[in-house]
Design an enzyme around this catalytic site. Structure first.
Site, PDB file in Angstrom:
ATOM      1  N   LYS A 129       0.858  -1.198   0.000  1.00  0.00           N
ATOM      2  CA  LYS A 129       0.000   0.000   0.000  1.00  0.00           C
ATOM      3  C   LYS A 129       0.880   1.228   0.000  1.00  0.00           C
ATOM      4  O   LYS A 129       1.993   1.197   0.541  1.00  0.00           O
ATOM      5  CB  LYS A 129      -0.870   0.018   1.266  1.00  0.00           C
ATOM      6  CG  LYS A 129      -2.079   0.906   1.150  1.00  0.00           C
ATOM      7  CD  LYS A 129      -3.168   0.187   0.399  1.00  0.00           C
ATOM      8  CE  LYS A 129      -4.492   0.876   0.384  1.00  0.00           C
ATOM      9  NZ  LYS A 129      -5.542  -0.052  -0.073  1.00  0.00           N
TER      10      LYS A 129
HETATM   11  N1  GLU Z   1      -7.081   0.230  -3.466  1.00  0.00           N
HETATM   12  C1  GLU Z   1      -7.843  -0.921  -3.793  1.00  0.00           C
HETATM   13  C2  GLU Z   1      -7.972  -1.850  -2.595  1.00  0.00           C
HETATM   14  O1  GLU Z   1      -7.836  -1.434  -1.476  1.00  0.00           O
HETATM   15  C3  GLU Z   1      -7.368  -1.612  -5.056  1.00  0.00           C
HETATM   16  C4  GLU Z   1      -5.994  -2.159  -5.030  1.00  0.00           C
HETATM   17  C5  GLU Z   1      -5.482  -2.642  -6.371  1.00  0.00           C
HETATM   18  O2  GLU Z   1      -6.210  -2.656  -7.336  1.00  0.00           O
HETATM   19  O3  GLU Z   1      -4.309  -3.011  -6.384  1.00  0.00           O
HETATM   20  O4  GLU Z   1      -8.281  -2.995  -2.709  1.00  0.00           O
END
Ligand code: GLU
Length: 458
Positions: A115
Site C-alpha cells: 500500500k
Molecule cells: N485500493 C484498492 C484496494 O484497497 C485496489 C488495489 C489494487 O487494485 O491493487 O483494494
C-alpha cells in the site's frame, strides 16, 4: 495489537489446533513454525518513506511525506493502491498493506500485499502540482516498484489520471520494461481495463446479493440445519424487501448504490446515501441514477439543499452526514473511510447487516461488540476485492496486449468472487466464528501453506 494482527493471531491459534493443517508439523517443530508465521504475517517486509520536495505554484517549496509499504510477497508481486489523503500515516499504511496481503490470499489472486500513501489533500492542489507529486512519487520509489515487483493502483483520493501519470513516469525511468503492468487502474486508452472503475462497487454489491439471493436460493438447507444465529438472520430476509443505507458516494458507494437500485434479484430500496457533506434520506427510496448524474456534474458532491435537490430532480430529506450510520435500515454499506464505527458510536447502530466497502471501517472493539450482538459484518477483504481482482485482469491484459470486453471482465470478476463466497459461506454457517474470522482463517491457511512449502518457516 491492532485488529488485523489480532485476527491473524486468532486464525493461527485455530490452525495450530487443527491437525489436518500441515499434519507433518508436530510437537515442538509445530509450535516453532507457528511462532515464525505470526512474526512473518504481522510485520511488513519493507516500509519505504520519503519526503517529496515539491515547488508549489505560489513559489513555496513543501516536503510531502510519502509511503510505500510492502507487506508480504509470498503469493506474488506486492499489490495495492496509493492513498492521497491528509490523514495518511505510517501505521495506517502498514495496516492497509497487510489487509491487501490477506485480501489477495483470500480470493486466490496471485499477488502479495502493499500500500502507498501521500499526506496531501488533493482538493487543495492544482493539476500541475498533483502531476509533479505523482511523478516524484515514482521517481523516489522507482527501485522498489515494477510489474513483477510491486504494482500500485488507485485508492482513496487517486484515480485513473494519477495512474496514467505514474505509469508514464515509470516508462521513462525504466525504458524497455513491460510498463503497462507497472500500475493498474489506468484509463482504458492508456492500457487500463474496461470495468476497472466500477469493479469495487460492483463486487461490494455482488457479495451482498450473493448472500441474500443466490446462496439463499441454492443452499438454504445449510441455514435451517444449524443453530448458528447468523444463519437465522440471513434466513429471515428470504424474499423480504430490504432497506439499504450507503455511506460514501464516491467510486465505490455510488456504483454499489446503482447496483442495488437496479437489482432485480432482491426487493431493495436505497433509502439513504451520504458523502462528506450530507446524508440524503427518503423512506420510499432515493432516485440513485439522478444522484449519480448530479454528482458527475458537480465535482462529485451530492446536493445539500432544497434548491440543489430540485436541480437534481430528487426528493429527499437533508440530514447530517453522520446520521446515515444510525438509521433504521436492514443493511448499512460502508464505502467511505476507515474507523467509522467505533466504541463511541457502536451502540447507536441499528442495521443487522453491515457491508464493508471501504477498508477497515469498523474498529476492533466495535467489530467484537456488533458481532456478539449477532450483526453480520461482511468484511472488507471479502466484499471490496473487486478492484484488485480487476487490477489483476488489467495486469494480465497489459502483458498479453490482448484486451477483454467489459462483459468478459465482469463475468471473470463475479466468477472469482463466487468461488470465494462458495468456499467461505458454508463454513461460516457451520462454525462459531464470524465471517471476518472465517475469511482470515482461509487467507492465513493459504499463506501459511505457501510459506511452509517455500521453506520460510525455519
Ligand atoms: N485500493 C484498492 C484496494 O484497497 C485496489 C488495489 C489494487 O487494485 O491493487 O483494494
Amino acid at each position: 495489537m491492532n485488529k488485523t494482527k489480532q485476527i491473524v493471531q486468532n486464525s493461527l491459534d485455530a490452525l495450530m489446533k487443527d491437525d489436518t493443517f500441515i499434519p507433518e508439523l508436530t510437537g515442538e517443530t509445530r509450535a516453532q513454525a507457528f511462532t515464525s508465521l505470526a512474526s512473518i504475517l504481522s510485520t511488513p517486509n519493507h516500509v519505504h518513506k520519503s519526503f517529496l520536495r515539491i515547488p508549489l505554484e505560489n513559489g513555496q517549496v513543501v516536503r510531502i511525506p510519502a509511503y510505500r509499504v510492502q507487506h508480504n510477497n509470498a503469493l506474488g508481486p506486492y499489490k495495492g493502491g496509493i492513498r492521497f489523503h491528509e490523514t495518511v500515516n505510517e501505521d495506517e499504511v502498514i495496516n492497509l498493506a497487510s489487509l491487501m496481503t490477506l485480501k489477495n490470499a483470500l480470493h486466490d489472486v496471485p499477488f502479495g500485499g502493499g500500500k502507498g500513501g501521500l499526506v496531501i489533500n488533493p482538493r487543495t492542489l492544482s493539476e500541475k502540482e498533483l502531476h509533479l507529486i505523482c511523478k516524484k512519487y515514482v521517481r523516489y520509489f522507482s527501485d522498489s516498484l515494477g510489474p513483477d515487483k510491486d504494482i500500485p493502483a488507485p485508492d482513496v483520493g487517486s484515480g485513473e489520471r494519477e495512474m496514467d501519470w505514474m505509469m508514464a513516469e515509470y516508462k521513462s525511468i525504466r525504458p524497455g520494461t513491460p510498463y503497462r503492468g507497472s500500475f493498474t487502474g489506468k484509463s482504458v486508452v492508456n492500457g487500463g481495463s474496461l470495468g476497472r472503475r466500477e469493479a469495487t462497487g460492483k463486487g461490494v454489491y455482488f457479495t451482498f446479493r450473493y448472500l441474500f439471493h443466490d446462496f439463499l436460493q441454492n443452499q438454504k438447507s445449510l441455514l435451517t440445519k444449524t443453530d448458528n444465529s447468523y444463519a437465522k438472520t440471513v434466513a429471515e430476509f428470504e424474499n423480504k424487501p430490504m432497506k439499504l443505507a450507503i455511506q460514501g458516494f464516491g467510486n465505490v458507494g455510488s456504483i454499489a448504490a446503482l447496483e442495488a437500485y437496479q437489482c432485480t434479484f432482491l426487493q431493495n430500496k436505497v433509502v439513504a446515501v451520504s458523502d462528506r457533506n450530507v446524508t440524503l434520506y427518503n423512506e420510499d427510496g432515493l432516485n440513485i441514477p439522478s444522484l449519480v448524474k448530479y454528482t458527475k456534474d458537480n465535482k462529485g458532491d451530492l446536493p445539500v439543499s432544497a434548491e440543489e435537490l430540485a436541480v437534481a430532480g430528487v426528493k429527499a430529506d437533508v440530514l447530517n452526514r453522520e446520521d446515515i450510520l444510525y438509521l433504521n435500515v436492514d443493511s448499512l454499506i460502508l464505502a467511505a473511510l476507515e474507523d467509522q464505527i467505533r466504541t463511541d458510536n457502536m451502540e447507536k447502530i441499528k442495521a443487522p447487516i453491515i457491508v464493508e466497502g471501504a477498508n477497515a471501517p469498523v474498529t476492533k472493539d466495535a467489530d467484537e461488540y456488533l458481532s456478539q450482538k449477532g450483526v453480520i459484518i461482511i468484511p472488507d477483504i471479502l466484499a471490496n476485492a473487486g478492484g484488485v481482482i480487476v487490477s489483476y485482469l488489467e495486469w494480465l491484459q497489459g502483458r498479453e496486449t490482448q484486451f477483454y470486453s467489459e462483459e468478459e471482465v465482469f463475468s471473470q470478476l463475479f466468477k472469482k468472487m463466487k468461488g470465494t463466497l462458495d468456499s467461505i459461506l458454508p463454513v461460516f454457517f457451520g462454525d462459531s466464528f464470524t465471517l471476518r474470522q472465517n475469511c482470515y482463517i482461509q487467507s492465513v491457511t493459504r499463506l501459511s501453506t505457501v510459506l511452509y512449502r517455500q521453506g520460510k518457516l525455519y
